[in-house]
Motif scaffolding. Structure first.
Motif, PDB file in Angstrom:
ATOM      1  N   MET A  89       4.901   8.613  11.593  1.00  0.00           N
ATOM      2  CA  MET A  89       5.552   9.033  10.376  1.00  0.00           C
ATOM      3  C   MET A  89       5.262   7.994   9.299  1.00  0.00           C
ATOM      4  SD  MET A  89       7.969  11.525  10.152  1.00  0.00           S
ATOM      5  CE  MET A  89       8.571  12.231   8.712  1.00  0.00           C
ATOM      6  N   CYS A  90       4.898   8.421   8.162  1.00  0.00           N
ATOM      7  CA  CYS A  90       4.600   7.457   7.106  1.00  0.00           C
ATOM      8  C   CYS A  90       5.828   7.259   6.227  1.00  0.00           C
ATOM      9  CB  CYS A  90       3.400   7.908   6.275  1.00  0.00           C
ATOM     10  SG  CYS A  90       3.697   9.334   5.253  1.00  0.00           S
ATOM     11  N   GLY A  91       5.953   6.051   5.749  1.00  0.00           N
ATOM     12  CA  GLY A  91       7.078   5.724   4.901  1.00  0.00           C
ATOM     13  C   GLY A  91       6.734   5.894   3.425  1.00  0.00           C
ATOM     14  N   ALA A  92       7.654   5.475   2.592  1.00  0.00           N
ATOM     15  CA  ALA A  92       7.475   5.619   1.147  1.00  0.00           C
ATOM     16  C   ALA A  92       6.330   4.744   0.641  1.00  0.00           C
ATOM     17  CB  ALA A  92       8.770   5.259   0.428  1.00  0.00           C
ATOM     18  N   LYS A  93       6.141   3.595   1.268  1.00  0.00           N
ATOM     19  CA  LYS A  93       5.070   2.688   0.838  1.00  0.00           C
ATOM     20  C   LYS A  93       3.703   3.333   1.033  1.00  0.00           C
ATOM     21  CE  LYS A  93       3.311  -1.944   1.609  1.00  0.00           C
ATOM     22  NZ  LYS A  93       3.419  -3.166   2.410  1.00  0.00           N
TER      23      LYS A  93
ATOM     24  N   HIS B  43       3.113   6.547   1.322  1.00  0.00           N
ATOM     25  CA  HIS B  43       3.032   7.741   0.484  1.00  0.00           C
ATOM     26  C   HIS B  43       2.666   7.377  -0.951  1.00  0.00           C
ATOM     27  CE1 HIS B  43       4.479  11.114  -1.971  1.00  0.00           C
ATOM     28  NE2 HIS B  43       4.052  11.836  -0.939  1.00  0.00           N
ATOM     29  N   ASP B  44       3.205   6.278  -1.448  1.00  0.00           N
ATOM     30  CA  ASP B  44       2.878   5.848  -2.814  1.00  0.00           C
ATOM     31  C   ASP B  44       1.431   5.401  -2.933  1.00  0.00           C
ATOM     32  OD1 ASP B  44       5.425   6.398  -3.657  1.00  0.00           O
ATOM     33  OD2 ASP B  44       6.133   4.327  -3.469  1.00  0.00           O
ATOM     34  N   ARG B  45       0.913   4.822  -1.870  1.00  0.00           N
ATOM     35  CA  ARG B  45      -0.455   4.311  -1.916  1.00  0.00           C
ATOM     36  C   ARG B  45      -1.485   5.414  -1.696  1.00  0.00           C
ATOM     37  NH1 ARG B  45      -1.562  -0.816   1.422  1.00  0.00           N
ATOM     38  NH2 ARG B  45      -0.522  -1.699  -0.368  1.00  0.00           N
TER      39      ARG B  45
ATOM     40  N   GLY C  89     -21.435   3.304  -2.534  1.00  0.00           N
ATOM     41  CA  GLY C  89     -21.903   2.600  -3.732  1.00  0.00           C
ATOM     42  C   GLY C  89     -20.983   2.783  -4.919  1.00  0.00           C
ATOM     43  N   ALA C  90     -20.575   4.016  -5.162  1.00  0.00           N
ATOM     44  CA  ALA C  90     -19.670   4.262  -6.284  1.00  0.00           C
ATOM     45  C   ALA C  90     -18.300   3.647  -6.022  1.00  0.00           C
ATOM     46  CB  ALA C  90     -19.544   5.762  -6.537  1.00  0.00           C
ATOM     47  N   GLY C  91     -17.873   3.640  -4.766  1.00  0.00           N
ATOM     48  CA  GLY C  91     -16.590   3.021  -4.432  1.00  0.00           C
ATOM     49  C   GLY C  91     -16.606   1.522  -4.673  1.00  0.00           C
ATOM     50  N   LEU C  92     -17.663   0.866  -4.243  1.00  0.00           N
ATOM     51  CA  LEU C  92     -17.774  -0.577  -4.495  1.00  0.00           C
ATOM     52  C   LEU C  92     -17.852  -0.879  -5.988  1.00  0.00           C
ATOM     53  CD1 LEU C  92     -20.223  -1.637  -1.658  1.00  0.00           C
ATOM     54  CD2 LEU C  92     -17.846  -2.330  -1.919  1.00  0.00           C
ATOM     55  N   ALA C  93     -18.616  -0.074  -6.712  1.00  0.00           N
ATOM     56  CA  ALA C  93     -18.724  -0.283  -8.162  1.00  0.00           C
ATOM     57  C   ALA C  93     -17.391  -0.039  -8.859  1.00  0.00           C
ATOM     58  CB  ALA C  93     -19.795   0.640  -8.740  1.00  0.00           C
ATOM     59  N   ALA C  94     -16.665   0.984  -8.418  1.00  0.00           N
ATOM     60  CA  ALA C  94     -15.386   1.301  -9.062  1.00  0.00           C
ATOM     61  C   ALA C  94     -14.332   0.237  -8.792  1.00  0.00           C
ATOM     62  CB  ALA C  94     -14.881   2.662  -8.577  1.00  0.00           C
ATOM     63  N   VAL C  95     -14.278  -0.254  -7.563  1.00  0.00           N
ATOM     64  CA  VAL C  95     -13.236  -1.214  -7.206  1.00  0.00           C
ATOM     65  C   VAL C  95     -13.572  -2.622  -7.692  1.00  0.00           C
ATOM     66  CG1 VAL C  95     -12.059  -2.319  -5.272  1.00  0.00           C
ATOM     67  CG2 VAL C  95     -12.432   0.142  -5.260  1.00  0.00           C
ATOM     68  N   TYR C  96     -14.784  -3.077  -7.407  1.00  0.00           N
ATOM     69  CA  TYR C  96     -15.119  -4.465  -7.724  1.00  0.00           C
ATOM     70  C   TYR C  96     -15.819  -4.628  -9.067  1.00  0.00           C
ATOM     71  CZ  TYR C  96     -13.865  -5.426  -2.930  1.00  0.00           C
ATOM     72  OH  TYR C  96     -13.179  -5.532  -1.759  1.00  0.00           O
ATOM     73  N   GLY C  97     -16.642  -3.674  -9.445  1.00  0.00           N
ATOM     74  CA  GLY C  97     -17.374  -3.799 -10.702  1.00  0.00           C
ATOM     75  C   GLY C  97     -16.550  -3.444 -11.918  1.00  0.00           C
ATOM     76  N   ILE C  98     -15.877  -2.304 -11.862  1.00  0.00           N
ATOM     77  CA  ILE C  98     -15.135  -1.820 -13.018  1.00  0.00           C
ATOM     78  C   ILE C  98     -13.655  -2.185 -12.928  1.00  0.00           C
ATOM     79  CG2 ILE C  98     -14.587   0.249 -14.372  1.00  0.00           C
ATOM     80  CD1 ILE C  98     -17.083   1.535 -13.176  1.00  0.00           C
ATOM     81  N   GLY C  99     -13.156  -2.360 -11.713  1.00  0.00           N
ATOM     82  CA  GLY C  99     -11.755  -2.727 -11.530  1.00  0.00           C
ATOM     83  C   GLY C  99     -10.797  -1.553 -11.606  1.00  0.00           C
ATOM     84  N   LEU C 100     -11.216  -0.379 -11.147  1.00  0.00           N
ATOM     85  CA  LEU C 100     -10.363   0.806 -11.211  1.00  0.00           C
ATOM     86  C   LEU C 100      -9.359   0.886 -10.066  1.00  0.00           C
ATOM     87  CD1 LEU C 100     -12.937   3.517 -12.307  1.00  0.00           C
ATOM     88  CD2 LEU C 100     -11.246   2.340 -13.705  1.00  0.00           C
ATOM     89  N   GLY C 101      -9.527   0.073  -9.062  1.00  0.00           N
ATOM     90  CA  GLY C 101      -8.579   0.053  -7.954  1.00  0.00           C
ATOM     91  C   GLY C 101      -8.768   1.222  -7.007  1.00  0.00           C
ATOM     92  N   ILE C 102      -7.670   1.590  -6.354  1.00  0.00           N
ATOM     93  CA  ILE C 102      -7.749   2.606  -5.310  1.00  0.00           C
ATOM     94  C   ILE C 102      -8.026   3.994  -5.884  1.00  0.00           C
ATOM     95  CG2 ILE C 102      -5.301   3.176  -5.136  1.00  0.00           C
ATOM     96  CD1 ILE C 102      -6.087   2.705  -1.955  1.00  0.00           C
ATOM     97  N   ALA C 103      -7.591   4.247  -7.104  1.00  0.00           N
ATOM     98  CA  ALA C 103      -7.885   5.544  -7.729  1.00  0.00           C
ATOM     99  C   ALA C 103      -9.386   5.690  -7.963  1.00  0.00           C
ATOM    100  CB  ALA C 103      -7.126   5.691  -9.044  1.00  0.00           C
ATOM    101  N   GLY C 104     -10.066   4.602  -8.313  1.00  0.00           N
ATOM    102  CA  GLY C 104     -11.514   4.630  -8.473  1.00  0.00           C
ATOM    103  C   GLY C 104     -12.224   4.875  -7.153  1.00  0.00           C
ATOM    104  N   LEU C 105     -11.682   4.297  -6.082  1.00  0.00           N
ATOM    105  CA  LEU C 105     -12.249   4.542  -4.760  1.00  0.00           C
ATOM    106  C   LEU C 105     -12.114   6.007  -4.375  1.00  0.00           C
ATOM    107  CD1 LEU C 105     -13.477   3.488  -2.105  1.00  0.00           C
ATOM    108  CD2 LEU C 105     -11.132   3.066  -1.337  1.00  0.00           C
ATOM    109  N   PHE C 106     -10.955   6.584  -4.647  1.00  0.00           N
ATOM    110  CA  PHE C 106     -10.746   7.996  -4.336  1.00  0.00           C
ATOM    111  C   PHE C 106     -11.676   8.875  -5.168  1.00  0.00           C
ATOM    112  CE2 PHE C 106      -6.079   7.009  -3.134  1.00  0.00           C
ATOM    113  CZ  PHE C 106      -6.498   6.486  -1.932  1.00  0.00           C
ATOM    114  N   ALA C 107     -11.888   8.522  -6.420  1.00  0.00           N
ATOM    115  CA  ALA C 107     -12.812   9.285  -7.274  1.00  0.00           C
ATOM    116  C   ALA C 107     -14.243   9.167  -6.754  1.00  0.00           C
ATOM    117  CB  ALA C 107     -12.719   8.807  -8.709  1.00  0.00           C
TER     118      ALA C 107
END
Length: 84
Positions: free
Chosen positions: A1-5, A7-9, A56-74
Motif C-alpha cells: 500500500m502506498c502512502g501519501a508521500k 502518491h505525491d511523488r 537521453g531526454a530524461g537525463l537532459a531534463a533532470v540534470y541539464g535543464i533542471g526540470l526534476g521528476i516532471a521532466g523525467l516523466f515527460a
C-alpha cells in the motif's frame, strides 16, 4: 500500500505518462506484428530507440535543464511516442 508521500511523488506520472500509454500499446502491437513477419531486428531496433530517447531526454531534463521528476516523466512519454 502506498502512502501519501509516494502518491505525491508518483501521482503525476499517471497524469503525464498515462495518456501516452496508447502509443506504447500501438508500438507493442507493431512489435509483435513485425516479429510475425520475420522482421525481429526492426522490432528490436525500434525498442532500442525508445529506450535511448527516454534515457537521453530524461537525463537532459533532470540534470541539464533542471526540470526534476516532471521532466523525467515527460521524457518517458516522449519515448513512448517515439516507439509508436
Amino acid at each position: 500500500m502506498c502512502g501519501a508521500k509516494e502518491h505525491d511523488r508518483f501521482g503525476p506520472y499517471l497524469h503525464i505518462v498515462g495518456p501516452v500509454y496508447v502509443c506504447f500499446g500501438l508500438g507493442l502491437a507493431l512489435f509483435f506484428v513485425s516479429q510475425g513477419f520475420g522482421r525481429g531486428f526492426t522490432a528490436m531496433l525500434a525498442n532500442a530507440v525508445r529506450l535511448l530517447v527516454s534515457a537521453g531526454a530524461g537525463l537532459a531534463a533532470v540534470y541539464g535543464i533542471g526540470l526534476g521528476i516532471a521532466g523525467l516523466f515527460a521524457a518517458i512519454a516522449a519515448g513512448f511516442c517515439t516507439y509508436a
